[in-house]
Design a protein around this motif. Structure first.
Motif: not given
Ligand code: PRE
Length: 122
Positions: A28, A63, A66-67, A70-73
């Motif tokens: 992150c 992982t 996203r946790k 960030y970078c959900s899509s």
């Protein structure tokens, strides 16, 4: 001639130990720093390639991103870095592909990874 509409930015960060929370935090930190130091937002990121050295096994950096929200899509693709004698250990590397063009993109190397490409940081 038409200006190119894509560019790429590199970055890398060293992780202190192979622990899930440390890999998540480093992934992150690196991603957020590349965006921040280049004046970008996530909407500029088309895709993201990530490598981890083989001594980091406790968490997938995708992982971790996203946790961290960030970078959900964003399409992510994580790989193991080539193993070369004498290589620096515990490193996460990123290559962001961007729908944006600038002649002045800034590579970001943090927390000990600066030594990988001192020529870029002058
Ligand atoms: O830029 C880095 O992270 C490096 O370690 C340098 C370098 C290179 O020689 O260009 C080497 C290995 C990596 O896969 C990517 C780039």
């Amino acid at each position: 001639m038409q200006e190119p509409t894509i560019c790429a930015i590199r970055g890398a960060i060293c992780v202190e130990r192979d622990e899930p929370a440390l890999i998540e935090a480093a992934a992150c930190k690196l991603y957020a720093s590349i965006l921040e130091q280049n004046g970008l937002s996530e909407t500029n990121v088309v895709s993201l390639l990530i490598t981890q050295t083989s001594d980091l096994k406790s968490r997938n950096p995708a992982t971790g991103l996203r946790k961290g929200g960030y970078c959900s899509s964003t399409p992510l693709f994580c790989m193991q870095e080539l193993e070369i004698d004498g290589m620096l250990g515990k490193v996460i590397r990123m290559l962001l592909i961007l729908n944006y063009h600038s002649k002045h993109t800034k590579p970001v190397f943090l927390d000990g990874a600066e030594r990988l490409r001192p020529d870029l940081l002058k």
